[in-house]
Scaffold this active site. Structure first.
Site, PDB file in Angstrom:
ATOM      1  N   LYS A 143       2.105  -3.443   7.346  1.00  0.00           N
ATOM      2  CA  LYS A 143       2.364  -3.639   5.903  1.00  0.00           C
ATOM      3  C   LYS A 143       3.824  -3.280   5.593  1.00  0.00           C
ATOM      4  CE  LYS A 143      -0.090  -4.648   2.974  1.00  0.00           C
ATOM      5  NZ  LYS A 143      -0.504  -5.979   2.410  1.00  0.00           N
ATOM      6  N   TYR A 199      -1.881  -0.545  11.047  1.00  0.00           N
ATOM      7  CA  TYR A 199      -2.036  -1.204   9.736  1.00  0.00           C
ATOM      8  C   TYR A 199      -0.829  -0.921   8.846  1.00  0.00           C
ATOM      9  CZ  TYR A 199      -3.334  -1.626   4.821  1.00  0.00           C
ATOM     10  OH  TYR A 199      -3.323  -1.926   3.483  1.00  0.00           O
ATOM     11  N   THR A 238       0.824  -1.212   0.000  1.00  0.00           N
ATOM     12  CA  THR A 238       0.000   0.000   0.000  1.00  0.00           C
ATOM     13  C   THR A 238       0.856   1.258   0.000  1.00  0.00           C
ATOM     14  OG1 THR A 238      -1.483   1.263   1.428  1.00  0.00           O
ATOM     15  CG2 THR A 238      -0.102  -0.320   2.523  1.00  0.00           C
ATOM     16  N   ASP A 239       0.272   2.355  -0.459  1.00  0.00           N
ATOM     17  CA  ASP A 239       0.982   3.648  -0.399  1.00  0.00           C
ATOM     18  C   ASP A 239       1.104   4.164   1.039  1.00  0.00           C
ATOM     19  OD1 ASP A 239      -1.690   4.353   0.020  1.00  0.00           O
ATOM     20  OD2 ASP A 239      -1.779   5.822  -1.612  1.00  0.00           O
ATOM     21  N   GLU A 240       0.312   3.571   1.963  1.00  0.00           N
ATOM     22  CA  GLU A 240       0.309   4.086   3.340  1.00  0.00           C
ATOM     23  C   GLU A 240       1.643   3.868   4.045  1.00  0.00           C
ATOM     24  OE1 GLU A 240      -3.095   3.493   5.749  1.00  0.00           O
ATOM     25  OE2 GLU A 240      -4.481   3.603   4.067  1.00  0.00           O
TER      26      GLU A 240
HETATM   27  P1  NAD Z   1      -9.848  -7.186   2.187  1.00  0.00           P
HETATM   28  O1  NAD Z   1      -9.808  -6.924   3.651  1.00  0.00           O
HETATM   29  O2  NAD Z   1     -11.083  -6.906   1.412  1.00  0.00           O
HETATM   30  O3  NAD Z   1      -9.501  -8.732   1.915  1.00  0.00           O
HETATM   31  C1  NAD Z   1      -8.477  -9.411   2.604  1.00  0.00           C
HETATM   32  C2  NAD Z   1      -8.666 -10.904   2.363  1.00  0.00           C
HETATM   33  O4  NAD Z   1      -7.590 -11.590   3.030  1.00  0.00           O
HETATM   34  C3  NAD Z   1      -9.972 -11.466   2.932  1.00  0.00           C
HETATM   35  O5  NAD Z   1     -10.580 -12.312   2.001  1.00  0.00           O
HETATM   36  C4  NAD Z   1      -9.525 -12.241   4.170  1.00  0.00           C
HETATM   37  O6  NAD Z   1     -10.380 -13.350   4.455  1.00  0.00           O
HETATM   38  C5  NAD Z   1      -8.145 -12.700   3.746  1.00  0.00           C
HETATM   39  N1  NAD Z   1      -7.256 -12.956   4.910  1.00  0.00           N
HETATM   40  C6  NAD Z   1      -7.075 -12.190   5.996  1.00  0.00           C
HETATM   41  N2  NAD Z   1      -6.183 -12.780   6.828  1.00  0.00           N
HETATM   42  C7  NAD Z   1      -5.784 -13.930   6.223  1.00  0.00           C
HETATM   43  C8  NAD Z   1      -4.858 -14.962   6.574  1.00  0.00           C
HETATM   44  N3  NAD Z   1      -4.175 -14.922   7.737  1.00  0.00           N
HETATM   45  N4  NAD Z   1      -4.684 -15.983   5.717  1.00  0.00           N
HETATM   46  C9  NAD Z   1      -5.388 -16.041   4.554  1.00  0.00           C
HETATM   47  N5  NAD Z   1      -6.286 -15.114   4.184  1.00  0.00           N
HETATM   48  C10 NAD Z   1      -6.475 -14.059   4.999  1.00  0.00           C
HETATM   49  O7  NAD Z   1      -8.590  -6.424   1.603  1.00  0.00           O
HETATM   50  P2  NAD Z   1      -8.400  -5.729   0.172  1.00  0.00           P
HETATM   51  O8  NAD Z   1      -8.872  -4.342   0.256  1.00  0.00           O
HETATM   52  O9  NAD Z   1      -8.889  -6.638  -0.881  1.00  0.00           O
HETATM   53  O10 NAD Z   1      -6.803  -5.668   0.136  1.00  0.00           O
HETATM   54  C11 NAD Z   1      -6.050  -6.764  -0.368  1.00  0.00           C
HETATM   55  C12 NAD Z   1      -4.575  -6.424  -0.249  1.00  0.00           C
HETATM   56  O11 NAD Z   1      -4.296  -5.241  -0.981  1.00  0.00           O
HETATM   57  C13 NAD Z   1      -4.101  -6.172   1.180  1.00  0.00           C
HETATM   58  O12 NAD Z   1      -2.815  -6.721   1.314  1.00  0.00           O
HETATM   59  C14 NAD Z   1      -4.058  -4.657   1.280  1.00  0.00           C
HETATM   60  O13 NAD Z   1      -3.072  -4.242   2.219  1.00  0.00           O
HETATM   61  C15 NAD Z   1      -3.665  -4.276  -0.135  1.00  0.00           C
HETATM   62  N6  NAD Z   1      -4.117  -2.952  -0.590  1.00  0.00           N
HETATM   63  C16 NAD Z   1      -5.429  -2.590  -0.490  1.00  0.00           C
HETATM   64  C17 NAD Z   1      -5.833  -1.346  -0.974  1.00  0.00           C
HETATM   65  C18 NAD Z   1      -7.284  -0.890  -0.891  1.00  0.00           C
HETATM   66  O14 NAD Z   1      -7.561   0.279  -1.167  1.00  0.00           O
HETATM   67  N7  NAD Z   1      -8.220  -1.750  -0.557  1.00  0.00           N
HETATM   68  C19 NAD Z   1      -4.897  -0.483  -1.559  1.00  0.00           C
HETATM   69  C20 NAD Z   1      -3.553  -0.892  -1.628  1.00  0.00           C
HETATM   70  C21 NAD Z   1      -3.188  -2.140  -1.166  1.00  0.00           C
HETATM   71  O1  DAU Z   2      -4.111   3.987   0.518  1.00  0.00           O
HETATM   72  C1  DAU Z   2      -4.357   2.616   0.411  1.00  0.00           C
HETATM   73  C2  DAU Z   2      -5.180   2.152   1.589  1.00  0.00           C
HETATM   74  O2  DAU Z   2      -6.492   2.667   1.380  1.00  0.00           O
HETATM   75  C3  DAU Z   2      -5.216   0.642   1.755  1.00  0.00           C
HETATM   76  O3  DAU Z   2      -3.919   0.197   2.057  1.00  0.00           O
HETATM   77  C4  DAU Z   2      -6.174   0.243   2.892  1.00  0.00           C
HETATM   78  O4  DAU Z   2      -6.274  -1.167   2.947  1.00  0.00           O
HETATM   79  C5  DAU Z   2      -7.538   0.822   2.565  1.00  0.00           C
HETATM   80  O5  DAU Z   2      -8.426   0.544   3.641  1.00  0.00           O
HETATM   81  C6  DAU Z   2      -7.434   2.350   2.373  1.00  0.00           C
HETATM   82  O6  DAU Z   2      -7.124   3.025   3.624  1.00  0.00           O
HETATM   83  P1  DAU Z   2      -7.841   4.413   4.019  1.00  0.00           P
HETATM   84  O7  DAU Z   2      -7.741   4.577   5.481  1.00  0.00           O
HETATM   85  O8  DAU Z   2      -7.368   5.525   3.160  1.00  0.00           O
HETATM   86  O9  DAU Z   2      -9.358   4.036   3.536  1.00  0.00           O
HETATM   87  P2  DAU Z   2     -10.780   4.265   4.228  1.00  0.00           P
HETATM   88  O10 DAU Z   2     -11.795   3.892   3.187  1.00  0.00           O
HETATM   89  O11 DAU Z   2     -10.885   3.630   5.561  1.00  0.00           O
HETATM   90  O12 DAU Z   2     -10.838   5.835   4.408  1.00  0.00           O
HETATM   91  C7  DAU Z   2     -10.650   6.726   3.315  1.00  0.00           C
HETATM   92  C8  DAU Z   2     -10.649   8.140   3.883  1.00  0.00           C
HETATM   93  O13 DAU Z   2     -11.980   8.459   4.335  1.00  0.00           O
HETATM   94  C9  DAU Z   2      -9.751   8.327   5.093  1.00  0.00           C
HETATM   95  O14 DAU Z   2      -9.178   9.616   5.037  1.00  0.00           O
HETATM   96  C10 DAU Z   2     -10.705   8.221   6.278  1.00  0.00           C
HETATM   97  C11 DAU Z   2     -12.004   8.779   5.724  1.00  0.00           C
HETATM   98  N1  DAU Z   2     -13.243   8.215   6.290  1.00  0.00           N
HETATM   99  C12 DAU Z   2     -13.371   6.850   6.318  1.00  0.00           C
HETATM  100  C13 DAU Z   2     -14.504   6.257   6.809  1.00  0.00           C
HETATM  101  C14 DAU Z   2     -14.648   4.752   6.863  1.00  0.00           C
HETATM  102  C15 DAU Z   2     -14.272   9.047   6.709  1.00  0.00           C
HETATM  103  O15 DAU Z   2     -14.169  10.286   6.645  1.00  0.00           O
HETATM  104  N2  DAU Z   2     -15.413   8.459   7.182  1.00  0.00           N
HETATM  105  C16 DAU Z   2     -15.570   7.109   7.277  1.00  0.00           C
HETATM  106  O16 DAU Z   2     -16.633   6.646   7.785  1.00  0.00           O
END
Ligand code: NAD
Ligand code: DAU
Length: 351
Positions: free
Chosen positions: A162, A158, A132-134
């Site tokens: 990562k 988190y 992730t970019d975080e």
């Molecule tokens: P998500 O939470 O929707 O899905 C995660 C999946 O991993 C789930 O199906 C869960 O059951 C499985 N899981 C959790 N723990 C596990 C374990 N110990 N063994 C096997 N499976 C397990 O997450 P997502 O949003 O699909 O993100 C997927 C990946 O991409 C993550 O690594 C996250 O850090 C990364 N990522 C997400 C975003 C985003 O915006 N969602 C952006 C950048 C990177």
């Molecule tokens: O940048 C990549 C990341 O983006 C991934 O690595 C994470 O897995 C993914 O969850 C996401 O993280 P964020 O914290 O940026 O996403 P989230 O959707 O939780 O929140 C987006 C923004 O909105 C953040 O600034 C918090 C804000 N927010 C979020 C929620 C859930 C609100 O203002 N209200 C809300 O109820």
């Protein structure tokens, strides 16, 4: 064949569906099915022999070793993780277990498997770690976006977990020669995203007539990418990325949260002209340690791998809203007791 972990989550299920729409190469999908994993996302593949689902933990060395020995994958894509920042603030333990220890155990099992491969198979093998970019921390306004050279400065449990996994992956390349690739992507949105994350939470709450929670002043900036563009980037990195390298992935779509929320309200009002969703917007207490701005410089993947996103935010957000409107049963199915408990826990604290 390839092995994907976390393939029943949001990005994982989109990836599996996309992969099998474009290729006949089989996928073994290892997923623990935590609250975030949902096999309904893959119901269209229930009779498809190209998709093999195994319920289990990436930290279960015995199980992972069995899968590797049985299916002999040519590549592994590691998506499994605990992914929600707010949950990591309430309880970091699961993040340490899966994101750090789980990745470590997965790497150990993969290293043992990879060591025994024939030389040419060993060279062609890839371990692609999805990050992730975080991990880069927070940017102030007007400074350049994150490049791959930006120092790591994670701020939440988190992002720290990562970052830790990224370092382990890097070390397994440097020390053992494992052919790894790492991607650092910005915020994804699209179908199948669990409604704890901003965009689906706002859509789902608006449709239910509930308040739309804005943390703090709503001016935090995220860089949004439609999920199928992330999937195409992952495929491209797997195909042509150079082992040991990292690639930033982003959509050049920086937007403040309040603008995202207002856009969703406006688009929903097009579908329901007699409703005023804007009036549901509610400012609530800020997320502790809330990162102000993320922005991805995606020049490297564009220039070296010739990848570009296909969707703009304007097209992607319309598709996303339409998907949630068309899939209200999916929404109802995940609104279990556990989901309701999470909403109660997180949002009662914020008010
Ligand atoms: P998500 O939470 O929707 O899905 C995660 C999946 O991993 C789930 O199906 C869960 O059951 C499985 N899981 C959790 N723990 C596990 C374990 N110990 N063994 C096997 N499976 C397990 O997450 P997502 O949003 O699909 O993100 C997927 C990946 O991409 C993550 O690594 C996250 O850090 C990364 N990522 C997400 C975003 C985003 O915006 N969602 C952006 C950048 C990177
Ligand atoms: O940048 C990549 C990341 O983006 C991934 O690595 C994470 O897995 C993914 O969850 C996401 O993280 P964020 O914290 O940026 O996403 P989230 O959707 O939780 O929140 C987006 C923004 O909105 C953040 O600034 C918090 C804000 N927010 C979020 C929620 C859930 C609100 O203002 N209200 C809300 O109820």
């Amino acid at each position: 064949m390839i092995l994907i972990t976390g393939g029943a989550g949001f990005i994982g299920s989109n990836f599996v569906l996309d992969w099998l729409a474009q290729s006949d190469e089989r996928i073994v999908n290892l997923d623990k099915l935590t609250y975030a994993g949902n096999l309904h996302n893959l119901s269209s593949l229930s009779k498809d022999p190209r998709h093999i689902f195994v319920q289990g933990d990436i930290g279960d060395t015995k199980l992972v070793s069995q899968i590797l020995a049985q299916y002999q994958p040519r590549a592994i894509i590691n998506l499994a993780a605990e992914s929600h920042v707010d949950r990591s603030i309430h309880g970091p333990e699961d993040f340490i277990q899966t994101n750090i220890l789980g990745t470590f155990r997965l790497l150990e099992a993969v290293r043992a498997y990879w060591n025994e491969l024939e030389s040419i198979t060993q060279q062609n093998f890839r371990f692609l770690h999805i990050s992730t970019d975080e991990v880069y921390g927070s940017l102030t306004q007007n400074v350049p976006a994150f490049t791959e050279e930006h120092r790591y400065k994670p701020n939440s449990p988190y992002s720290a977990s990562k970052a830790s996994s990224d370092h382990l992956v890097r070390a397994y390349h440097h020390t053992y020669g494992l052919p790894v690739l790492t991607t650092n992507c910005s915020n994804n949105y699209g179908p199948f995203q669990f409604p704890e994350k901003l965009i689906p939470l706002i859509i789902v709450n608006a449709l239910a007539g509930k308040s739309l929670p804005v943390y703090g002043d709503g001016q935090q900036i995220r860089d949004w990418l439609f999920v199928t563009d992330h999937c195409s980037a992952i495929r491209r990195v797997l195909e042509a990325g150079i082992p040991g390298e990292t690639y930033n992935i982003g959509g050049w779509n920086e937007k403040p949260n309040i603008e995202i929320i207002q856009t969703i309200c406006t688009l929903l009002e097009e579908s329901f002209p007699s409703s005023t969703f804007h009036k549901l917007i509610t400012y609530v207490k800020d997320r502790p340690g809330h990162d102000r701005r993320y922005a991805i410089n995606a020049t490297k993947i564009e220039r070296e791998l010739n990848w570009r996103p296909a969707e703009s935010f304007e097209t992607g957000i319309r598709k996303t809203i339409q998907w949630y409107l068309n899939n209200q049963k999916w929404i109802a199915n995940i609104q279990t007791g556990a989901y309701r408990e999470w909403i109660e826990k997180n949002y009662s604290r914020l008010r």
